[in-house]
Scaffold this motif. Structure first.
Motif, mmCIF file in Angstrom:
data_model
loop_
_atom_site.group_PDB
_atom_site.id
_atom_site.type_symbol
_atom_site.label_atom_id
_atom_site.label_comp_id
_atom_site.label_asym_id
_atom_site.label_seq_id
_atom_site.Cartn_x
_atom_site.Cartn_y
_atom_site.Cartn_z
ATOM 1 N N SER A 28 0.599 -1.167 0.369
ATOM 2 C CA SER A 28 -0.026 -0.069 -0.379
ATOM 3 C C SER A 28 0.805 1.601 0.118
ATOM 4 O O SER A 28 1.621 1.496 0.819
ATOM 5 C CB SER A 28 -0.695 0.051 1.318
ATOM 6 N N LYS A 87 -4.535 9.935 0.384
ATOM 7 C CA LYS A 87 -5.563 8.998 -0.265
ATOM 8 C C LYS A 87 -4.126 7.929 -0.033
ATOM 9 O O LYS A 87 -2.766 8.279 -0.530
ATOM 10 C CB LYS A 87 -5.111 10.430 -1.487
ATOM 11 N N SER A 88 -5.197 6.963 -0.477
ATOM 12 C CA SER A 88 -4.570 6.058 -0.347
ATOM 13 C C SER A 88 -4.466 5.132 -2.092
ATOM 14 O O SER A 88 -5.297 4.780 -2.729
ATOM 15 C CB SER A 88 -4.479 4.908 0.660
ATOM 16 N N LYS A 89 -3.372 4.366 -2.410
ATOM 17 C CA LYS A 89 -4.080 2.992 -3.324
ATOM 18 C C LYS A 89 -2.808 1.058 -3.308
ATOM 19 O O LYS A 89 -1.573 1.566 -2.457
ATOM 20 C CB LYS A 89 -3.232 3.448 -4.350
ATOM 21 N N SER A 90 -3.417 0.416 -3.074
ATOM 22 C CA SER A 90 -2.884 -0.512 -2.640
ATOM 23 C C SER A 90 -2.920 -1.346 -3.799
ATOM 24 O O SER A 90 -4.602 -1.725 -4.336
ATOM 25 C CB SER A 90 -4.324 -1.058 -1.489
ATOM 26 N N SER A 111 2.770 -2.555 -11.121
ATOM 27 C CA SER A 111 1.997 -1.581 -10.486
ATOM 28 C C SER A 111 2.215 -0.717 -9.856
ATOM 29 O O SER A 111 2.177 1.087 -10.221
ATOM 30 C CB SER A 111 1.701 -2.495 -9.192
ATOM 31 N N PHE A 115 1.245 3.067 -11.328
ATOM 32 C CA PHE A 115 1.048 3.844 -9.909
ATOM 33 C C PHE A 115 1.124 5.516 -10.373
ATOM 34 O O PHE A 115 1.359 6.336 -10.627
ATOM 35 C CB PHE A 115 1.175 3.948 -9.080
ATOM 36 N N ASN A 119 -1.070 8.931 -12.020
ATOM 37 C CA ASN A 119 -1.358 9.993 -10.696
ATOM 38 C C ASN A 119 -0.133 10.786 -11.395
ATOM 39 O O ASN A 119 0.133 11.700 -10.378
ATOM 40 C CB ASN A 119 -0.704 9.823 -9.636
ATOM 41 N N ARG A 215 -9.487 5.472 -1.078
ATOM 42 C CA ARG A 215 -8.373 5.063 -1.929
ATOM 43 C C ARG A 215 -9.212 6.059 -3.564
ATOM 44 O O ARG A 215 -9.644 6.563 -3.729
ATOM 45 C CB ARG A 215 -9.521 3.865 -2.095
ATOM 46 N N ILE A 216 -7.461 5.323 -3.930
ATOM 47 C CA ILE A 216 -7.802 6.353 -5.249
ATOM 48 C C ILE A 216 -8.320 4.974 -6.455
ATOM 49 O O ILE A 216 -7.484 4.360 -6.573
ATOM 50 C CB ILE A 216 -5.701 6.854 -5.325
#
Length: 216
Positions: A28, A87-90, A111, A115, A119, A215-216
């Motif tokens: 994450s 803001k988060s991305k997993s 990944s 990401f 962004n 979540r992003i």
């Protein structure tokens, strides 16, 4: 003052493909502006240190604590997560679809770069990007070092193995939440997890705010 974005990185699971290997591997990214007064938010957390897995299982520092107290702590982290301005991305990988370690590392690398690419415009709003990681897995440290160079603004990787800021606790919470969602989806939740909250509670109280605000 420079406008800086901080990104804290946490993982769940291991990179092993033997019988002791985890079924899932999750990593994450939790992003927050450096100007936010994080101590003000963490001072409201109902514990001095948050660690999701032992909290759910009443282990380690949470041993002997009843479920009502532990749920209050988990909810207080949920409130913090949805109000602090992250803001988060997993990314979640199921080992059976990755075949071997080499393939998994390749998937993680792709990944990371995706990401950063997806962004790119958000990153360019800042004068500096700071990544924070505890060097838990050397392979991940290498990937971060390569991927961060794809950002067209100054970026650094800070390896913190001790005296870690409490933002790592928040990254741990997000990672555990993503893992819980997958385990409930697959019917793989443990006895302790089932007793902590049911599917409806997990979805409505925790996952819905996560998808709506974080979540992003």
């Amino acid at each position: 003052m420079d406008k800086t974005l901080e990104i804290y990185i946490d993982e769940s699971g291991n990179l092993s493909f033997n019988e002791k290997g985890s079924r899932f591997y999750i990593i994450s990214f939790v992003a927050i502006e450096s100007s936010i007064d994080k101590n003000k938010y963490f001072s409201k957390l109902k514990c001095d240190y948050f660690h999701a897995a032992p909290l759910l299982r009443a282990k380690d520092e949470f041993q002997g604590m009843n479920i009502v107290e532990r749920k209050k702590i988990f909810m207080s982290m949920n409130i913090l997560a949805t109000t602090i301005g992250i803001k988060s991305k997993s990314f979640l990988y199921e080992k059976k679809y990755e075949n071997n370690l080499e393939h998994l590392i390749e998937s993680i690398s792709k990944s990371f770069f995706r990401f950063i690419y997806d962004n790119k415009e958000e990153f360019e709003k800042y004068e500096k990007i700071e990544f924070f990681y505890d060097d838990g897995q050397k392979e991940i440290t290498k990937i971060i070092n390569v991927a961060k160079n794809a950002i067209q603004i100054p970026s650094t990787l800070n390896i913190l193995k001790s005296n870690k800021p409490r933002m790592f606790e928040l990254a741990d919470y997000i990672t555990e939440l993503v893992l819980l969602e997958k385990k409930y989806e697959c019917g793989q939740q443990s006895k302790n997890e089932k007793s902590f909250f049911d599917t409806k509670e997990l979805r409505n109280k925790y996952l819905r705010p996560y998808y709506k605000k974080i979540r992003i």
